[in-house]
Design an enzyme around this catalytic site. Structure first.
Site, short mmCIF file in Angstrom:
data_model
loop_
_atom_site.label_atom_id
_atom_site.label_comp_id
_atom_site.label_asym_id
_atom_site.label_seq_id
_atom_site.Cartn_x
_atom_site.Cartn_y
_atom_site.Cartn_z
N ASP A 342 -7.36 6.08 12.14
CA ASP A 342 -7.51 4.71 11.66
C ASP A 342 -7.16 4.64 10.17
O ASP A 342 -7.56 5.49 9.38
CB ASP A 342 -8.97 4.28 11.88
CG ASP A 342 -9.23 2.86 11.44
OD1 ASP A 342 -8.66 1.93 12.04
OD2 ASP A 342 -10.00 2.68 10.47
N GLU A 380 -2.31 5.38 12.25
CA GLU A 380 -2.18 3.95 12.03
C GLU A 380 -1.62 3.85 10.61
O GLU A 380 -2.35 4.02 9.64
CB GLU A 380 -3.51 3.24 12.14
CG GLU A 380 -3.39 1.73 11.95
CD GLU A 380 -4.74 1.02 11.98
OE1 GLU A 380 -4.80 -0.11 12.52
OE2 GLU A 380 -5.73 1.57 11.45
#
Length: 698
Positions: A342, A380
């Site tokens: 993330d 990401e």
């Protein structure tokens, strides 16, 4: 006092500093080791079942504080009290009245008392009883590995929430719904194998907390992007208990997936922690070494590039060690097969908070690590800080969430793209993003939806977000949805609108699965799951987020299409190629590996590529010779396919390639349901508005 002669609950001499951090169980006791180089004193707090504490001083050796306690082992609850200067303006946040969680704890027990002022270091009161604590966990055997690791070229990722996926599952025993054991239930695994996915990507399962501000609204952090500990599986996802049972239950879940040939990928949040901003609670890292673990500005204020109040500082070697130790633990001990990072750009900011995609030591350490070299690594590739958008820039060995694929495909099907040039890049593996640094098309994780945003059904049903249930006056969540409601906002009984929405869903799913790269499907998109227009359901532990198991039968047509597409992709290497196309024959005298076909039947011209109104295109994939070889070194061969997309609102007549390409074509997929089954070479074919057709060359 040696380990052999130490009395129960008394500390022995410090072990060598190279001994692993955390709590290590021996036959006669447990060694505790904490890294706290700026501390003046560290106490180990051993907690009894009734909450009673016994505090023991650890021994200071270099940057580590260590000690051995005889007579305790698996299941012991513990924490640390770290003494040192309290000077927040200079980043020093030591406060021995705060009971701190071991960053290396293997399990976490207890909850956070959001209402107590004692969780903040602005209070002198003892936080014990108001904060989660660590649990000593003995080493155990890892789950059996998957019998056949899934090659990137065959990978299909299915993103799901551990709790939400089984909370309503009728076959899962009630006490196991929403847990690791629930995911391991045969009915759940059978559903996934029949669907055709190869890898589940679990939303965060590192032990996480709800932010106090969200709890004050009477809501939870449901998604889990608020990690408290990077080694412990989230306790509330365990059906067996949180005193170490969650570790065994997680391993059993991984073993069940592996037995079915399914990989387990974790969504991991190393970019920030649950301690929040400057005024957040002191629970672990902040009270151990605030200046090392977090990015700070002048005045000791946290430097936030994550939007959560703090950012973990991986420019510090010991913080990188924490991340690397955690990653290796989840692979070697817990059996997982990969990670999705993330806000990964935060992890490659240097000591000046600048993005460094070339020389950041985190990238080098990951690339050189032999354990991580055998698992899937997905970034990401953005955060919310300066120059935070880095799609295409992570290099080997990384794959990346391809946000440009999502945006381009959404724009095409809502008829707002400029021509088809960008779509062609996305259909063929996004070589413009990943083809110049030695990577392959699987560097592109293709997705149309994810947990964050509209579901596929909502993408074709809502023009605007409807997040009122989040109790933020609909201010949260993006306004850039790139969605189209097909003429009516929200649910409707209008048969024409419903039919159009179903066709648009079919178009989006077909485009996703048949594009070169690695498709990622959001759980429920294969069967019409809706969040009722909520595009930011991070705090919705409710029917808004849970998987509705009545949908697979209600939406059997769309589920059937998804299964068909995934089966075609699995069966045909031409539909999942792992080398970039060159536009040239693979073998002498053969056809080009990829040809772009214009509506007039010939190859696309420069004028076609620059026609901003063109939204009809064909993609001819030659299967007579594919790049790459099979296990025996033979050149791969397959059927040839023609994929045709008409993203306009009108019927379009197209000409299929003539007999020099193929003698004829069999219709394999047609989202318009026209009923046409075969097409002659060179024929003029009417394409229905807004449809995708896949033809197999005869």
């Amino acid at each position: 006092m040696t380990e052999a002669t130490a009395a129960p609950n008394e500390l022995g001499p410090a072990p060598d500093p190279d001994v692993r951090l955390g709590a290590q169980v021996h036959t006669d006791g447990t060694t505790f080791t904490l890294w706290a180089p700026a501390a003046e004193r560290v106490e180990l707090a051993l907690l009894g079942p009734d909450g009673a504490q016994r505090n023991l001083d650890l021994t200071h050796t270099g940057e580590y504080w260590t000690g051995f306690v005889a007579g305790i082992g698996h299941g012991q609850r513990y924490g640390y009290r770290v003494h040192g200067p309290f000077d927040p303006s200079h980043g020093l946040r030591f406060h021995p009245s705060k009971l701190l969680l071991d960053p290396y704890a293997r399990a976490v027990d207890g909850s956070l008392d959001f209402t107590s002022p004692l969780i903040y270091d602005s209070s002198d009161g003892d936080s014990a009883g108001h904060v989660p604590v660590g649990v000593v966990v003995a080493d155990g055997a890892p789950p059996p590995p998957i019998s056949r690791p899934v090659p990137w070229s065959e990978t299909v990722i299915y993103e799901l929430h551990t709790k939400g996926f089984t909370k309503l599952h009728p076959d899962v025993p009630e006490h196991q719904r929403g847990t690791y054991a629930g995911l391991a239930h045969p009915s759940v695994i059978n559903y996934l194998t029949e669907l055709g996915v190869t890898s589940v990507e679990l939303l965060p399962i590192h032990h996480f907390l709800t932010e106090p501000a969200i709890a004050a609204r009477g809501l939870p952090n449901y998604w889990g992007y608020n990690t408290l500990n990077y080694f412990a599986p989230h306790g509330p996802f365990s059906s067996a208990g949180s005193a170490g049972e969650q570790v065994a239950e997680f391993k059993a879940m991984v073993a069940a997936f592996h037995a079915a040939g399914i990989e387990v990928i974790l969504d991991v949040v190393y970019n920030h922690t649950a301690e929040g901003g400057f005024d957040g609670p002191t629970l672990s890292f902040r009270g151990i070494d605030n200046r090392a673990y977090y990015r700070l500005t002048h005045g000791g204020v946290t430097y936030d590039v994550t939007g959560t109040g703090n950012s973990v500082d991986t420019s510090h070697p010991q913080v990188r060690r924490l991340v690397m130790d955690s990653l290796r633990y989840w692979v070697e001990e817990m059996g997982v097969d990969g990670f999705r990072f993330d806000l990964a750009v935060t992890l490659i900011r240097n000591e000046r908070h600048e993005v460094d995609t070339v020389d950041h030591p985190f990238l080098a350490e990951v690339a050189a690590d032999p354990v991580l070299g055998r698992v899937k690594l997905i970034s990401e590739p953005w955060d919310v800080g300066p120059f935070g958008y880095q799609v295409g820039n992570f290099g080997t060995p990384w794959s990346e969430w391809n946000g440009k694929f999502r945006d381009s495909v959404r724009d095409v099907w809502r008829t707002s793209s400029y021509g088809v040039q960008d779509l062609a890049y996305r259909l063929s593996g996004s070589s413009d993003l990943y083809g110049d640094d030695g990577r392959y098309p699987y560097a592109s994780i293709n997705f149309v939806t994810a947990h964050d945003g509209f579901t596929l059904r909502d993408l074709v049903s809502y023009d605007h977000k409807h997040n009122d249930a989040n109790r933020e006056d609909n201010r949260d969540g993006t306004d850039d949805n790139r969605s189209w409601n097909c003429g009516v906002e929200g649910e409707t009984d209008d048969g024409g609108v419903v039919a159009l929405r179903k066709r648009q869903m079919a178009n989006l799913m077909t485009t996703l699965v048949l594009s070169t790269g690695v498709p990622m499907i959001t759980a429920g998109d294969e069967c019409g799951r809706t969040q009722y227009g909520n595009n930011n359901a991070y705090c919705q532990d409710s029917e808004i987020s849970w998987f509705d198991w009545t949908l697979p039968s209600t939406w059997s047509d769309h589920l059937g299409l998804t299964k068909q597409l995934l089966a075609l992709r699995a069966a045909h290497p031409a539909l999942r190629q792992w080398h970039y196309f060159s536009g040239q024959p693979v073998v002498a005298g053969g056809r080009k590996d990829l040809s772009w076909i214009a509506p007039h039947g010939g190859e696309m011209t420069e004028n076609d590529w620059h026609d901003g109104n063109l939204r009809t295109i064909g993609m001819f994939l030659a299967g007579d010779a594919l790049r790459g070889t099979d296990a025996e070194g033979n050149i791969l061969t397959d059927n040839s396919f023609l994929l045709v997309l008409n993203a306009t609102a009108e019927e379009r007549e197209v000409v299929v390639p003539d007999a020099s390409w193929a003698p004829g074509y069999e219709v394999v997929v047609d989202t318009s349901g026209s009923g046409v089954t075969e097409v002659e070479a060179g024929a003029r074919v009417p394409l229905a508005p807004r449809c995708v057709v896949l033809l197999r060359a005869l």
